[in-house]
Scaffold this motif. Structure first.
Motif, PDB file in Angstrom:
ATOM      1  N   SER A 157      10.278 -12.686  62.625  1.00 14.62           N
ATOM      2  CA  SER A 157       9.407 -13.269  61.613  1.00 14.62           C
ATOM      3  C   SER A 157       8.909 -12.165  60.704  1.00 14.62           C
ATOM      4  N   LEU A 158       8.322 -12.549  59.576  1.00 14.09           N
ATOM      5  CA  LEU A 158       7.756 -11.540  58.677  1.00 14.09           C
ATOM      6  C   LEU A 158       6.561 -10.840  59.310  1.00 14.09           C
ATOM      7  N   VAL A 159       5.801 -11.552  60.126  1.00 17.25           N
ATOM      8  CA  VAL A 159       4.695 -10.906  60.838  1.00 17.25           C
ATOM      9  C   VAL A 159       5.230  -9.850  61.795  1.00 17.25           C
ATOM     10  N   GLU A 160       6.302 -10.171  62.509  1.00 18.78           N
ATOM     11  CA  GLU A 160       6.880  -9.195  63.436  1.00 18.78           C
ATOM     12  C   GLU A 160       7.462  -7.996  62.700  1.00 18.78           C
ATOM     13  N   ARG A 161       8.058  -8.238  61.527  1.00 17.98           N
ATOM     14  CA  ARG A 161       8.698  -7.134  60.798  1.00 17.98           C
ATOM     15  C   ARG A 161       7.686  -6.284  60.041  1.00 17.98           C
ATOM     16  N   PHE A 162       6.693  -6.924  59.413  1.00 21.77           N
ATOM     17  CA  PHE A 162       5.804  -6.183  58.517  1.00 21.77           C
ATOM     18  C   PHE A 162       4.338  -6.188  58.954  1.00 21.77           C
ATOM     19  N   GLY A 163       4.045  -6.800  60.109  1.00 26.34           N
ATOM     20  CA  GLY A 163       2.648  -6.916  60.517  1.00 26.34           C
ATOM     21  C   GLY A 163       1.958  -5.606  60.784  1.00 26.34           C
ATOM     22  N   GLU A 164       2.694  -4.580  61.212  1.00 21.11           N
ATOM     23  CA  GLU A 164       2.090  -3.282  61.510  1.00 21.11           C
ATOM     24  C   GLU A 164       2.162  -2.312  60.337  1.00 21.11           C
ATOM     25  N   SER A 165       3.206  -2.427  59.528  1.00 22.65           N
ATOM     26  CA  SER A 165       3.464  -1.398  58.513  1.00 22.65           C
ATOM     27  C   SER A 165       3.239  -1.856  57.085  1.00 22.65           C
ATOM     28  N   GLY A 166       2.902  -3.131  56.895  1.00 21.02           N
ATOM     29  CA  GLY A 166       2.761  -3.597  55.522  1.00 21.02           C
ATOM     30  C   GLY A 166       2.070  -4.937  55.471  1.00 21.02           C
ATOM     31  N   SER A 167       2.493  -5.774  54.544  1.00 22.81           N
ATOM     32  CA  SER A 167       1.898  -7.091  54.368  1.00 22.81           C
ATOM     33  C   SER A 167       2.971  -8.159  54.499  1.00 22.81           C
ATOM     34  N   PRO A 168       2.963  -8.952  55.581  1.00 24.66           N
ATOM     35  CA  PRO A 168       3.925 -10.061  55.676  1.00 24.66           C
ATOM     36  C   PRO A 168       3.823 -11.005  54.487  1.00 24.66           C
ATOM     37  N   TYR A 169       2.598 -11.249  54.021  1.00 24.75           N
ATOM     38  CA  TYR A 169       2.397 -12.170  52.900  1.00 24.75           C
ATOM     39  C   TYR A 169       3.053 -11.636  51.620  1.00 24.75           C
ATOM     40  N   ILE A 170       2.797 -10.387  51.268  1.00 25.52           N
ATOM     41  CA  ILE A 170       3.412  -9.817  50.059  1.00 25.52           C
ATOM     42  C   ILE A 170       4.924  -9.729  50.230  1.00 25.52           C
ATOM     43  N   SER A 171       5.390  -9.460  51.439  1.00 24.74           N
ATOM     44  CA  SER A 171       6.837  -9.439  51.677  1.00 24.74           C
ATOM     45  C   SER A 171       7.446 -10.802  51.396  1.00 24.74           C
ATOM     46  N   LEU A 172       6.725 -11.877  51.743  1.00 29.96           N
ATOM     47  CA  LEU A 172       7.213 -13.228  51.437  1.00 29.96           C
ATOM     48  C   LEU A 172       7.225 -13.463  49.930  1.00 29.96           C
ATOM     49  N   VAL A 173       6.151 -13.087  49.252  1.00 32.59           N
ATOM     50  CA  VAL A 173       6.095 -13.240  47.796  1.00 32.59           C
ATOM     51  C   VAL A 173       7.285 -12.548  47.144  1.00 32.59           C
ATOM     52  N   LYS A 174       7.597 -11.345  47.611  1.00 28.38           N
ATOM     53  CA  LYS A 174       8.653 -10.555  46.973  1.00 28.38           C
ATOM     54  C   LYS A 174      10.044 -11.037  47.370  1.00 28.38           C
ATOM     55  N   THR A 175      10.283 -11.176  48.681  1.00 27.52           N
ATOM     56  CA  THR A 175      11.657 -11.400  49.144  1.00 27.52           C
ATOM     57  C   THR A 175      12.126 -12.829  48.977  1.00 27.52           C
ATOM     58  N   LYS A 176      11.184 -13.759  48.839  1.00 19.33           N
ATOM     59  CA  LYS A 176      11.591 -15.149  48.625  1.00 19.33           C
ATOM     60  C   LYS A 176      11.292 -15.615  47.207  1.00 19.33           C
ATOM     61  N   TYR A 177      10.020 -15.651  46.853  1.00 21.17           N
ATOM     62  CA  TYR A 177       9.647 -16.298  45.600  1.00 21.17           C
ATOM     63  C   TYR A 177       9.985 -15.465  44.365  1.00 21.17           C
ATOM     64  N   SER A 178       9.652 -14.196  44.384  1.00 21.37           N
ATOM     65  CA  SER A 178      10.012 -13.362  43.240  1.00 21.37           C
ATOM     66  C   SER A 178      11.521 -13.153  43.185  1.00 21.37           C
ATOM     67  N   HIS A 179      12.132 -12.907  44.352  1.00 19.80           N
ATOM     68  CA  HIS A 179      13.580 -12.702  44.420  1.00 19.80           C
ATOM     69  C   HIS A 179      14.352 -13.931  43.960  1.00 19.80           C
ATOM     70  N   ASP A 180      13.934 -15.128  44.435  1.00 14.28           N
ATOM     71  CA  ASP A 180      14.714 -16.328  44.160  1.00 14.28           C
ATOM     72  C   ASP A 180      14.427 -16.922  42.785  1.00 14.28           C
ATOM     73  N   LEU A 181      13.173 -16.878  42.359  1.00 10.86           N
ATOM     74  CA  LEU A 181      12.818 -17.470  41.067  1.00 10.86           C
ATOM     75  C   LEU A 181      12.961 -16.482  39.914  1.00 10.86           C
ATOM     76  N   GLY A 182      12.879 -15.204  40.200  1.00 13.71           N
ATOM     77  CA  GLY A 182      13.219 -14.189  39.217  1.00 13.71           C
ATOM     78  C   GLY A 182      12.181 -13.774  38.194  1.00 13.71           C
ATOM     79  N   PRO A 183      10.862 -14.002  38.397  1.00  8.04           N
ATOM     80  CA  PRO A 183       9.884 -13.540  37.399  1.00  8.04           C
ATOM     81  C   PRO A 183       9.550 -12.064  37.585  1.00  8.04           C
TER      82      PRO A 183
END
Length: 442
Positions: free
Chosen positions: A257-283
């Motif tokens: 999960s994103l929490v497992e991958r980024f929960g200690e070293s970053g932000s799972p939430y921002i990782s979701l914003v970037k890797t899904k929504y920004s990546h897929d929608l392209g803004p």
């Protein structure tokens, strides 16, 4: 594997030389300011590195739609100014609001939002989001019970502006944050008008901030941009069933999960914003615009102090003029939000505020009066923007908030006599004189 590719020998042919000579990917130049990484894509040192980057197993740049080194500096700087843990840079403030809320609401989610919002945000929440199955309930931001009553089992976020555009209502952030947390959801604050210099919402309980960096962060009216900032205060694992997009296996991080991958070293939430929504929608935020916004941010405190002081002077003067029925500025004695301003904006008040001309009795007559007043201005400019070095004037009812219903306009405090000002960096005496002559003729 090597960290950078070996220097390649110069090719003998003209065509290959004109494309490749003189540059080696990964070469370091110790520039004094962040450079513009004007590249669509980035060279990998090996196929293994490429595979790990695509699987989100390591940090690095692949393609500028998803990440870019200049944009990364912008993200880190905005996050630092807000006291956050991570940020996502996007193409505009509108994109920032959309992606911040999409990442929380998911499919079929519900948002509780203040009725006192920028018109484009109201369009997003009440027109576009319903097309995607996301519903929004708009409430009076000053009514705690209205926030409580609007909560549903599907609610996934509270949303408001720290200083509302255009009437400059000041949000009681702590109260709304406590209400959001009681409902088990994060409070998302649009901090565009205040900027982190006048207010850091995280210090009052907010969990996520968004910015139209187009406005005061950039400050010169040249470059669009936006940011979503995770303040690191909301625990998405407390009720994991509410946030499957973060706590359950994520296809783009095989087996985790994103929490497992980024929960200690970053932000799972921002990782979701970037890797899904920004990546897929392209803004995506361009490298050049990120560079321009970074330049503007270097003088943010100086500019905001000047903006705020000049706006206070202009508001106080407008309040003395007979052609003005009301001035909506929280720094004025008697303003409904004056006490909240003192509590939440100790460094100064907003430079975006509104005033009402004396009404002529009907909408068309009021519009004609506002149009005549604006036509007489010589220093203030009629522009659909705020946060510029130049002082700007707008008519919300026919411009920025024109898609809102009469009831929505009334709930936001906007009438046909309402004029919005964004006070810039010019001499305050010149602004007062310009308003004086235009209003005297009225």
């Amino acid at each position: 594997m090597p960290d950078s590719p070996d220097c390649r020998p110069a090719a003998s042919s003209f065509a290959t030389t004109q494309v490749q000579a003189g540059y080696t990917a990964g070469a370091v130049s110790h520039t004094a300011i962040p450079p513009i990484y004007q590249s669509n894509a980035f060279e990998f040192t090996s196929l293994t590195q490429a595979r790990e980057l695509f699987a989100l197993q390591r940090e690095g740049d692949i393609y500028s739609r998803a990440a870019n080194p200049t944009v990364a500096v912008f993200e880190q700087r905005v996050a630092a100014l807000e006291g956050g843990i991570a940020a996502a840079g996007v193409a505009s403030g509108q994109a920032a609001v959309a992606l911040a809320l999409l990442a929380l609401a998911g499919r079929g989610g519900h948002i509780v939002a203040a009725a006192q919002l920028y018109g484009g945000t109201v369009d997003l929440l009440t027109d576009t989001f319903p097309d995607w199955g996301i519903e929004t309930t708009l409430v009076d931001q000053d009514d705690p019970q209205a926030w409580r009553d609007a909560v549903r089992p599907s609610t996934r976020a509270f949303f408001a502006e720290s200083i509302a555009n255009p009437i400059a209502q000041v949000l009681d952030v702590r109260t709304v944050a406590d209400l959001a947390h009681a409902a088990g959801v994060p409070l998302v604050i649009d901090n565009t008008v205040a900027t982190p210099y006048l207010q850091r919402p995280g210090e009052h309980g907010a969990d996520i901030t968004v910015h139209s960096a187009t406005k005061f962060l950039g400050g010169h009216g040249t470059s669009l941009g936006g940011a979503v900032v995770d303040l690191g205060t909301f625990d998405f694992t407390a009720e994991p069933e509410k946030w499957p997009q973060l706590t359950q296996s994520y296809a783009r991080v095989p087996g985790k999960s994103l929490v497992e991958r980024f929960g200690e070293s970053g932000s799972p939430y921002i990782s979701l914003v970037k890797t899904k929504y920004s990546h897929d929608l392209g803004p995506s935020l361009s490298a050049f615009n990120a560079f321009q916004l970074l330049q503007g941010m270097e003088s943010l405190d100086l500019r905001m102090s000047r903006h705020s002081a000049s706006a206070q002077r202009v508001a106080e003067h407008l309040a003395t003029l007979p052609a003005v029925a009301a001035v909506h500025h929280p720094g004025l004695d008697g303003n409904r939000w004056n006490a909240l301003s003192a509590a939440y904006l100790p460094r100064g008040n907003a430079s975006v505020f509104s005033f009402d001309l004396v009404s002529r009795g009907d909408a068309e007559a009021d519009f004609a009066a506002v149009e005549a007043f604006i036509a007489r201005l010589r220093v203030l400019r009629l522009v659909a923007n705020i946060g510029d070095a130049r002082s700007l004037v707008a008519h919300p009812a026919s411009m920025t908030h024109s898609h809102m219903t009469p009831q929505q306009l009334a709930d936001a405090g906007i009438s046909w006599t309402t004029v919005r000002l964004s006070i810039g960096l010019e001499d305050a005496d010149d602004l007062v004189a310009d308003l004086d002559q235009a209003l005297t003729a009225a």
